[in-house]
Scaffold this motif. Sequence first.
Motif, PDB file in Angstrom:
ATOM      1  N   VAL A   1     -32.073  -0.912  10.555  1.00  0.00           N
ATOM      2  CA  VAL A   1     -30.720  -1.513   9.965  1.00  0.00           C
ATOM      3  C   VAL A   1     -29.771  -0.218  11.228  1.00  0.00           C
ATOM      4  O   VAL A   1     -29.055  -0.323  11.905  1.00  0.00           O
ATOM      5  CB  VAL A   1     -30.269  -1.725   9.026  1.00  0.00           C
ATOM      6  CG1 VAL A   1     -28.324  -2.247   9.471  1.00  0.00           C
ATOM      7  CG2 VAL A   1     -30.675  -3.014   8.535  1.00  0.00           C
TER       8      VAL A   1
ATOM      9  N   ALA B   1     -39.554  -0.653   1.210  1.00  0.00           N
ATOM     10  CA  ALA B   1     -39.137  -1.452   1.852  1.00  0.00           C
ATOM     11  C   ALA B   1     -37.324  -1.488   1.916  1.00  0.00           C
ATOM     12  O   ALA B   1     -37.238  -0.897   2.867  1.00  0.00           O
ATOM     13  CB  ALA B   1     -39.444  -2.945   0.934  1.00  0.00           C
TER      14      ALA B   1
ATOM     15  N   VAL C   1     -35.498  -0.750   6.046  1.00  0.00           N
ATOM     16  CA  VAL C   1     -34.758  -1.689   6.129  1.00  0.00           C
ATOM     17  C   VAL C   1     -33.979  -0.798   6.318  1.00  0.00           C
ATOM     18  O   VAL C   1     -32.600  -1.294   7.552  1.00  0.00           O
ATOM     19  CB  VAL C   1     -34.660  -2.886   5.385  1.00  0.00           C
ATOM     20  CG1 VAL C   1     -33.089  -3.801   5.624  1.00  0.00           C
ATOM     21  CG2 VAL C   1     -35.370  -3.449   5.150  1.00  0.00           C
ATOM     22  N   ARG C   2     -32.815  -0.499   5.766  1.00  0.00           N
ATOM     23  CA  ARG C   2     -31.946   0.739   5.703  1.00  0.00           C
ATOM     24  C   ARG C   2     -32.022   1.869   7.624  1.00  0.00           C
ATOM     25  O   ARG C   2     -30.882   1.904   7.973  1.00  0.00           O
ATOM     26  CB  ARG C   2     -31.573   1.438   5.201  1.00  0.00           C
ATOM     27  CG  ARG C   2     -30.169   2.593   4.837  1.00  0.00           C
ATOM     28  CD  ARG C   2     -30.043   3.345   3.846  1.00  0.00           C
ATOM     29  NE  ARG C   2     -30.378   2.959   2.645  1.00  0.00           N
ATOM     30  CZ  ARG C   2     -31.135   2.705   1.845  1.00  0.00           C
ATOM     31  NH1 ARG C   2     -32.315   3.479   1.861  1.00  0.00           N
ATOM     32  NH2 ARG C   2     -30.893   2.075   0.423  1.00  0.00           N
TER      33      ARG C   2
END
Length: 551
Positions: free
Chosen positions: A111, A103, A107-108
């Motif tokens: 972004v 997860a 997300v990284r």
Amino acid sequence: MPLLPLETIPRKRFLGFLIWQSIPTALLFFLSRAAVSALAPAAAPAPPRRGGGGGVGGGRAASILGCLLCFVAFELSQLLSSASLSFLSAPRPDRPASPLELALGLVRSAVESRPAPPELRRRARASLAIATFVAACAVSSFLSAAAVCWGVSSGDSIGRVVGFRGFVVGLLYGALYVYRRRWVLKFPIVQRTLYFSFKMGLPAAARNAFKFSGAAYVFSSLLLAFLPDHHYVKTSMGRFLLEQIIFYVGTLAVFLCWELSHHLHQVLHTKRFIFAPPRGSAAAETNPSEPLLAALEESYPSSLVHYLAYLDLCMVSENNVDTWRRAAFFEETGDTYKRVIAVCLRPLEKLASKLAEGLETSADKSYPLSNQLLSPTDLQLDSSCYEPLNHYQLYAWCARAAASLTVHSHKEDRYGVAQLSGSNAAVLSNLLSCLLAVESFMGKRTHLQSQHHFMGAGGIKWATPNAGRRYFPSATVGKKRGSPLHSKAYAIADILRTSIYQIVSAFHDEMLASAKSGILEKDWTINSKPPFGTRDLLLQKLRLFLDFRAS
């Protein structure tokens, strides 16, 4: 016959595995169905009689069609589990990523608008393979148990009881299979024919199947207390016991299929592949070593082809069967021999470097007083030390191949390329450096002994303090002897020690002459800094081997 492209080797073995595994699964299905029919001959509902022989013929056709459908479902379920096993299996274990790591990585990546790092992708692929295998085992067990037990119980019982118990049994088997790392390919020490290798593992597969089926039956029976089923309330005790026996027969058939498939998968995928053109062909006369070198240098490090290439290299270097292939290594220019030695030493250099980095990190963390008060077994090494030891099979082949080629060069190297190119010194230095790194990981003190002593009263020799620094405090590398990591490190150290003794025994007279002349360090150690330790430390270790006192 032309040599196959590298990418087709795993594909052909995978297709061969799917074909061969269908034979024992089909036999086990028909045997289990025969046992079910013998135990409950009147379990299947009788066909309705509407007059004449048409009803009997129609009932018999329906029975044959139902058995055929059960057979197809059983085979498809076994193909599903076999395909998921091939997708999961690998020569070396990869550490899967946790859901939290996946997860955070997603997300990284979202972004920062860039792809995930290769390490995270590799671990995510391992997690996906594990989840797919466990789910495939659950679905395969559900379909297989229902196919074997079909006709014994009503359709409601098949779906609610037999299917539920089969699903739980498959889920537990898949989780246990992954936990014990049975999906890692284990190459045998002695290569035998396929028939003999498969026959040797049949008793162990049968024992595992009986053991797993018994434990799974007991556990799944306990789960019936949480599954309300009015069918068992209305049936008689004799009928209930009969259905339990038949379910155990179905479970045993499923586990026998899985264990035989596991053993067959190991046998077919760990069989040696010869990376050489046929003897007598034009390619064999010009450059017979090029296919092997291409597989060693171009294949992915953790792929099956990479491991098969190192296995072939080790067998060519050690055995006297393919002597024409080993003689091709010692060609006049020396380029082939230097490439072979380079691919042998590269994994050993990485092992020594990774252990050195991990031990240095652990040594830096051990200086605080809170860590110094802990016992050796309570301190933990850096995690970077653990992963390299999982590839000990590859390190064993590299050390054995490099040592065997060095020993055979003493008599078979007509042009002296091994000595003139500096390969002998490189092999011995890397083996000694790697041995020192592994011994430090195991907790053995690694330091440089002083050559000078002071003579005290009564003729007693007093040794001076250590001239060199001890690389890592023993408390930081203390390991429990019963742990799997200690056993792997011990196995690697034993192979490295044996390989060094082979070289020392073959060149013992030359090394003694160099030692007397004071040029032992010049002839048998490299000029550059070794991956672990110093040149003086390597020379000290080499002198212990010359005196046959290294242990």
